[in-house]
Design a protein around this motif. Structure first.
Motif, mmCIF file in Angstrom:
data_model
loop_
_atom_site.group_PDB
_atom_site.id
_atom_site.type_symbol
_atom_site.label_atom_id
_atom_site.label_comp_id
_atom_site.label_asym_id
_atom_site.label_seq_id
_atom_site.Cartn_x
_atom_site.Cartn_y
_atom_site.Cartn_z
ATOM 1 N N LEU A 126 5.885 31.844 40.807
ATOM 2 C CA LEU A 126 6.114 33.117 40.114
ATOM 3 C C LEU A 126 4.993 34.114 40.368
ATOM 4 O O LEU A 126 5.246 35.308 40.555
ATOM 5 N N HIS A 127 3.751 33.646 40.387
ATOM 6 C CA HIS A 127 2.585 34.533 40.403
ATOM 7 C C HIS A 127 2.301 35.113 41.790
ATOM 8 O O HIS A 127 1.265 34.855 42.395
ATOM 9 N N ARG A 128 3.223 35.919 42.244
ATOM 10 C CA ARG A 128 3.013 36.656 43.482
ATOM 11 C C ARG A 128 2.835 38.135 43.147
ATOM 12 O O ARG A 128 3.297 38.585 42.089
ATOM 13 N N PRO A 129 2.158 38.891 44.011
ATOM 14 C CA PRO A 129 1.985 40.319 43.712
ATOM 15 C C PRO A 129 3.312 40.994 43.404
ATOM 16 O O PRO A 129 4.304 40.818 44.119
ATOM 17 N N ALA A 130 3.321 41.758 42.334
ATOM 18 C CA ALA A 130 4.533 42.438 41.887
ATOM 19 C C ALA A 130 4.641 43.805 42.553
ATOM 20 O O ALA A 130 3.617 44.426 42.878
ATOM 21 N N PRO A 131 5.856 44.319 42.731
ATOM 22 C CA PRO A 131 6.013 45.641 43.333
ATOM 23 C C PRO A 131 5.563 46.747 42.378
ATOM 24 O O PRO A 131 5.394 46.516 41.175
ATOM 25 N N ALA A 132 5.391 47.934 42.917
ATOM 26 C CA ALA A 132 4.878 49.056 42.118
ATOM 27 C C ALA A 132 5.805 49.413 40.963
ATOM 28 O O ALA A 132 5.342 49.926 39.939
ATOM 29 N N ASP A 133 7.100 49.135 41.094
ATOM 30 C CA ASP A 133 8.032 49.491 40.022
ATOM 31 C C ASP A 133 8.298 48.339 39.052
ATOM 32 O O ASP A 133 9.212 48.421 38.216
ATOM 33 N N ALA A 134 7.505 47.290 39.136
ATOM 34 C CA ALA A 134 7.646 46.181 38.187
ATOM 35 C C ALA A 134 7.301 46.666 36.783
ATOM 36 O O ALA A 134 6.458 47.548 36.606
ATOM 37 N N PRO A 135 7.941 46.106 35.760
ATOM 38 C CA PRO A 135 7.597 46.517 34.395
ATOM 39 C C PRO A 135 6.170 46.136 34.030
ATOM 40 O O PRO A 135 5.609 45.175 34.582
ATOM 41 N N THR A 136 5.577 46.883 33.138
ATOM 42 C CA THR A 136 4.253 46.573 32.605
ATOM 43 C C THR A 136 4.352 46.478 31.089
ATOM 44 O O THR A 136 5.350 46.854 30.489
ATOM 45 N N SER A 137 3.300 45.948 30.486
ATOM 46 C CA SER A 137 3.286 45.760 29.039
ATOM 47 C C SER A 137 1.964 46.281 28.483
ATOM 48 O O SER A 137 0.918 46.157 29.140
ATOM 49 N N PRO A 138 1.977 46.842 27.274
ATOM 50 C CA PRO A 138 0.720 47.307 26.680
ATOM 51 C C PRO A 138 -0.149 46.173 26.140
ATOM 52 O O PRO A 138 -1.328 46.385 25.876
ATOM 53 N N ASP A 139 0.413 44.971 25.992
ATOM 54 C CA ASP A 139 -0.359 43.893 25.369
ATOM 55 C C ASP A 139 -0.171 42.536 26.033
ATOM 56 O O ASP A 139 -0.563 41.511 25.473
ATOM 57 N N ARG A 140 0.381 42.500 27.232
ATOM 58 C CA ARG A 140 0.538 41.249 27.966
ATOM 59 C C ARG A 140 0.081 41.476 29.402
ATOM 60 O O ARG A 140 0.531 42.409 30.061
ATOM 61 N N GLY A 141 -0.820 40.630 29.864
ATOM 62 C CA GLY A 141 -1.329 40.773 31.212
ATOM 63 C C GLY A 141 -2.344 41.872 31.388
ATOM 64 O O GLY A 141 -2.689 42.224 32.507
ATOM 65 N N VAL A 142 -2.849 42.416 30.278
ATOM 66 C CA VAL A 142 -3.824 43.506 30.319
ATOM 67 C C VAL A 142 -5.224 42.948 30.069
ATOM 68 O O VAL A 142 -5.385 41.812 29.604
ATOM 69 N N PRO A 143 -6.283 43.729 30.354
ATOM 70 C CA PRO A 143 -7.637 43.272 30.006
ATOM 71 C C PRO A 143 -7.740 42.944 28.521
ATOM 72 O O PRO A 143 -7.201 43.653 27.671
ATOM 73 N N LEU A 144 -8.444 41.869 28.209
ATOM 74 C CA LEU A 144 -8.535 41.416 26.822
ATOM 75 C C LEU A 144 -9.155 42.472 25.923
ATOM 76 O O LEU A 144 -8.846 42.542 24.725
ATOM 77 N N THR A 145 -10.043 43.304 26.485
ATOM 78 C CA THR A 145 -10.690 44.342 25.679
ATOM 79 C C THR A 145 -9.706 45.418 25.218
ATOM 80 O O THR A 145 -10.036 46.207 24.319
ATOM 81 N N GLU A 146 -8.506 45.467 25.811
ATOM 82 C CA GLU A 146 -7.512 46.463 25.409
ATOM 83 C C GLU A 146 -6.617 45.981 24.271
ATOM 84 O O GLU A 146 -5.826 46.756 23.734
ATOM 85 N N LEU A 147 -6.725 44.722 23.902
ATOM 86 C CA LEU A 147 -5.897 44.195 22.818
ATOM 87 C C LEU A 147 -6.421 44.675 21.479
ATOM 88 O O LEU A 147 -7.634 44.730 21.252
ATOM 89 N N THR A 148 -5.526 45.029 20.581
ATOM 90 C CA THR A 148 -5.913 45.557 19.277
ATOM 91 C C THR A 148 -5.438 44.620 18.167
ATOM 92 O O THR A 148 -4.529 43.808 18.357
ATOM 93 N N GLY A 149 -6.074 44.759 17.006
ATOM 94 C CA GLY A 149 -5.664 43.975 15.845
ATOM 95 C C GLY A 149 -6.029 42.518 15.903
ATOM 96 O O GLY A 149 -5.508 41.707 15.110
ATOM 97 N N VAL A 150 -6.920 42.134 16.808
ATOM 98 C CA VAL A 150 -7.242 40.723 17.011
ATOM 99 C C VAL A 150 -7.897 40.108 15.779
ATOM 100 O O VAL A 150 -7.583 38.976 15.387
ATOM 101 N N ASP A 151 -8.819 40.838 15.145
ATOM 102 C CA ASP A 151 -9.535 40.265 14.001
ATOM 103 C C ASP A 151 -8.583 39.832 12.897
ATOM 104 O O ASP A 151 -8.818 38.844 12.197
ATOM 105 N N GLY A 152 -7.490 40.565 12.741
ATOM 106 C CA GLY A 152 -6.535 40.203 11.708
ATOM 107 C C GLY A 152 -5.925 38.831 11.922
ATOM 108 O O GLY A 152 -5.640 38.112 10.943
ATOM 109 N N TRP A 153 -5.726 38.454 13.172
ATOM 110 C CA TRP A 153 -5.160 37.135 13.439
ATOM 111 C C TRP A 153 -6.108 36.022 13.018
ATOM 112 O O TRP A 153 -5.672 34.973 12.533
ATOM 113 N N PHE A 154 -7.403 36.248 13.195
ATOM 114 C CA PHE A 154 -8.362 35.197 12.859
ATOM 115 C C PHE A 154 -8.469 34.968 11.354
ATOM 116 O O PHE A 154 -8.969 33.929 10.909
#
Length: 294
Positions: A126-154
């Motif tokens: 599965l983990h092959r380079p994706a094409p430019a028009d592949a979908p993206t997500s604001p909270d999956r597969g992004v740098p960990l520093t971009e995730l929000t609300g993490v402290d609440g989970w702990f």
């Protein structure tokens, strides 16, 4: 659309309207699902009906991309084979997909050690380079520093004996270098309810609605979420492509996903809407495996 549930009578009517050659097959609801309600159709197919606001878009993602990707994947997947269109009976798209035989891993955990190689082979494919028009997500597969609300989970770990160690795993993940390779295709939601098991062995991967491109660590967290205790090293040896930083990020993401499972599982145990009782033990089991490997 708000979260709803459908009766088999509606699904049967839709089949008669749009796919009459399938309308005579046996139809029964399948327990489980989050964004979509699923019905098994005959022995080889299933109907996926959207029941949350985001579900129609997830089904469109599966419809657009999964047939193409499934050709190279070594495990069965619910490939869309027919399309359901909006009509007077039902105002949204719906899918008829290939049925993947097995029990969800939140109900029948993986116990066979060979599943480490099975999962690694699947993710390598599965983990092959994706094409430019592949979908993206604001909270999956992004740098960990971009995730929000993490402290609440702990906060869910109040009273948990090893809460400090869990937090240390996350802090180490945050400190690891970010992914600097090309965005690769991700399943992006590899938790126990989204894989199926037969005879203790990983037998298929389902629910590709969150398919997107990004950091492979978002999927590699499955080494601790899905596999038996102590299997992570065997998995990463077979996967071959993960450096130390990627493993650290994956371990941290496994912690966050485990907390999500605990939260949803607690809601189910307490009888709250949307809760899944089987997810709480799966979440705590993930934490124990992560800490055992840290």
């Amino acid at each position: 659309m708000r979260e709803v549930r459908y009766e088999t009578a509606l699904v049967r009517a839709l089949l008669r309207e749009q796919h009459p050659d399938l309308a005579g097959l046996r139809l029964r609801e399948v327990i489980g699902g989050w964004d979509n309600q699923q019905f098994r159709l005959g022995d080889e197919l299933a109907v996926r009906m959207p029941r949350t606001e985001r579900a129609p878009e997830l089904l469109r993602t599966e419809r657009r991309w999964l047939p193409e990707l499934a050709e190279r994947l070594p495990l069965p997947t619910p490939v869309p084979v027919r399309e359901g269109e909006p009509s007077a009976l039902f105002g949204h798209h719906w899918n008829i997909v290939r049925w993947v035989e097995g029990d969800p891993a939140d109900r029948a955990p993986i116990t066979h050690s060979a599943s480490a190689e099975r999962l690694a082979d699947f993710l390598r494919a599965l983990h092959r380079p994706a094409p430019a028009d592949a979908p993206t997500s604001p909270d999956r597969g992004v740098p960990l520093t971009e995730l929000t609300g993490v402290d609440g989970w702990f906060e869910l770990l109040d009273g948990y004996a090893q809460a400090d160690l869990v937090r240390e795993v996350w802090e180490k993940a945050l400190a690891a270098p970010a992914w600097d390779g090309p965005p690769v295709w991700l399943h992006a939601d590899l938790h126990p309810a989204n894989v199926v098991v037969r005879d203790g062995t990983l037998a298929g991967v389902i629910d590709f609605g969150d398919l997107c491109a990004g950091d492979p660590a978002a999927d590699l967290m499955a080494a601790w979420m899905l596999l038996p205790d102590g299997s992570a090293p065997r998995f990463f040896d077979a996967y071959e492509r993960a450096d130390e930083a990627t493993v650290d990020r994956a371990r941290g993401l496994a912690v966050l996903k485990a907390l999500v499972l605990v939260s949803i599982g607690m809601a189910g145990r307490l009888g709250r809407p949307g809760g899944k009782p089987t997810w709480e033990p799966a979440g705590y089991a993930t934490l124990e495996r992560v800490l055992g490997a840290a």
